[in-house]
Scaffold this motif. Structure first.
Motif, short mmCIF file in Angstrom:
data_model
loop_
_atom_site.label_atom_id
_atom_site.label_comp_id
_atom_site.label_asym_id
_atom_site.label_seq_id
_atom_site.Cartn_x
_atom_site.Cartn_y
_atom_site.Cartn_z
N MET A 1 0.04 28.95 -2.78
CA MET A 1 -0.17 27.54 -2.22
C MET A 1 -1.11 26.76 -2.96
O MET A 1 -2.47 27.22 -3.09
N THR A 2 -1.13 25.59 -3.31
CA THR A 2 -2.18 24.72 -4.21
C THR A 2 -3.17 24.00 -2.94
O THR A 2 -2.33 23.79 -2.02
N ALA A 3 -4.11 23.71 -3.34
CA ALA A 3 -5.03 23.10 -2.38
C ALA A 3 -4.50 21.88 -2.26
O ALA A 3 -4.17 21.02 -3.52
N PRO A 4 -4.36 21.07 -1.27
CA PRO A 4 -3.96 19.67 -1.15
C PRO A 4 -5.09 18.64 -1.60
O PRO A 4 -6.05 18.93 -1.68
N HIS A 5 -4.17 17.76 -2.13
CA HIS A 5 -5.26 16.53 -2.52
C HIS A 5 -4.70 15.19 -2.04
O HIS A 5 -3.77 15.15 -1.64
N VAL A 6 -5.71 14.37 -2.27
CA VAL A 6 -5.78 12.85 -1.74
C VAL A 6 -5.59 11.91 -3.00
O VAL A 6 -6.41 12.27 -3.68
N THR A 7 -4.67 11.12 -3.08
CA THR A 7 -4.63 10.04 -3.93
C THR A 7 -5.05 8.74 -3.32
O THR A 7 -4.27 8.37 -2.37
N ILE A 8 -5.93 7.89 -3.79
CA ILE A 8 -6.44 6.77 -3.29
C ILE A 8 -5.99 5.63 -4.36
O ILE A 8 -6.35 5.81 -5.50
N SER A 9 -5.18 4.48 -4.15
CA SER A 9 -4.63 3.44 -4.93
C SER A 9 -5.16 2.26 -4.07
O SER A 9 -5.31 2.09 -3.08
N ALA A 10 -5.59 1.25 -5.12
CA ALA A 10 -6.04 -0.02 -4.42
C ALA A 10 -4.93 -1.09 -4.80
O ALA A 10 -4.20 -1.12 -5.58
N LEU A 11 -4.71 -1.94 -3.56
CA LEU A 11 -3.70 -2.89 -3.52
C LEU A 11 -4.51 -4.20 -3.87
O LEU A 11 -4.97 -4.67 -2.29
N ALA A 12 -5.29 -4.53 -4.54
CA ALA A 12 -5.89 -5.53 -4.76
C ALA A 12 -5.81 -6.56 -5.89
O ALA A 12 -5.48 -6.10 -6.83
N ARG A 20 -13.11 1.80 -9.15
CA ARG A 20 -14.41 2.11 -9.71
C ARG A 20 -15.52 2.02 -8.59
O ARG A 20 -16.40 2.91 -8.34
N GLU A 21 -15.19 0.88 -7.75
CA GLU A 21 -16.31 0.78 -6.82
C GLU A 21 -16.02 2.13 -5.61
O GLU A 21 -17.11 2.51 -5.27
N ILE A 22 -14.99 2.26 -5.29
CA ILE A 22 -14.84 3.30 -4.50
C ILE A 22 -14.98 4.81 -4.90
O ILE A 22 -15.69 5.64 -4.55
N HIS A 23 -14.93 5.04 -6.59
CA HIS A 23 -15.20 6.10 -7.12
C HIS A 23 -16.72 6.33 -7.06
O HIS A 23 -17.24 7.39 -6.65
N ALA A 32 -16.17 14.76 -4.42
CA ALA A 32 -15.86 14.57 -5.94
C ALA A 32 -14.50 13.84 -6.03
O ALA A 32 -13.62 14.41 -5.25
N SER A 33 -14.29 12.76 -6.83
CA SER A 33 -13.02 12.57 -7.17
C SER A 33 -12.84 12.19 -8.72
O SER A 33 -13.77 12.27 -9.47
N SER A 52 -5.78 4.96 -10.05
CA SER A 52 -6.19 5.55 -8.95
C SER A 52 -7.21 6.74 -8.83
O SER A 52 -7.44 6.78 -10.10
N LEU A 53 -7.37 7.22 -7.74
CA LEU A 53 -8.20 8.40 -7.78
C LEU A 53 -7.71 9.53 -6.93
O LEU A 53 -6.95 9.33 -6.05
#
Length: 125
Positions: A1-12, A20-23, A32-33, A52-53
């Motif tokens: 099983m792979t480690a879960p990851h979270v993807t962050i996208s901006a709707l702006a 870039r600001e979030i990063h 770390a992102s 995305s990040l």
């Protein structure tokens, strides 16, 4: 099983600038992102557009709380910004909630078990 990851996208209006600001804010919080860029045509000056990040690997509960604080704070800075957080097949959109409600929703989203499209827990066949 792979480690879960979270993807962050901006709707702006300018998603790359918001990402870039979030990063940068996540980096300052010790999370770390990795930016994900969509390749553009050879004639484009920038060579890519930040889409995305990805926050990957094993993130501690404290790390998830720090991420929640960062994301909610960024949304609260401007009511017109929305951030989409994906974890497996689950999606959470943060848009103008109070700081307390936004952090609570994001904390619960990030700490619950990841699920698959068929409703089963991730990592099981």
């Amino acid at each position: 099983m792979t480690a879960p990851h979270v993807t962050i996208s901006a709707l702006a209006p300018q998603p790359a600038a918001l990402l870039r600001e979030i990063h940068e804010d996540l980096r300052r919080a010790g999370i770390a992102s990795r930016p994900v860029e969509l390749a553009t045509s050879a004639s484009a000056k920038s060579g890519g557009s930040l889409t995305s990040l990805v926050v990957g690997g094993l993130v501690s509960a404290a790390g998830f709380r720090a991420m929640a604080h960062v994301l909610v704070a960024i949304v609260r800075r401007s009511g017109t910004r929305r951030i989409e957080v994906r974890r497996g097949d689950d999606v959470l959109v943060i848009d103008g909630a109070s700081a307390r409600d936004g952090r609570r929703a994001l904390d619960e989203f990030l700490t619950r078990p990841e699920t698959r499209a068929d409703g089963g827990p991730a990592g099981e066949a």
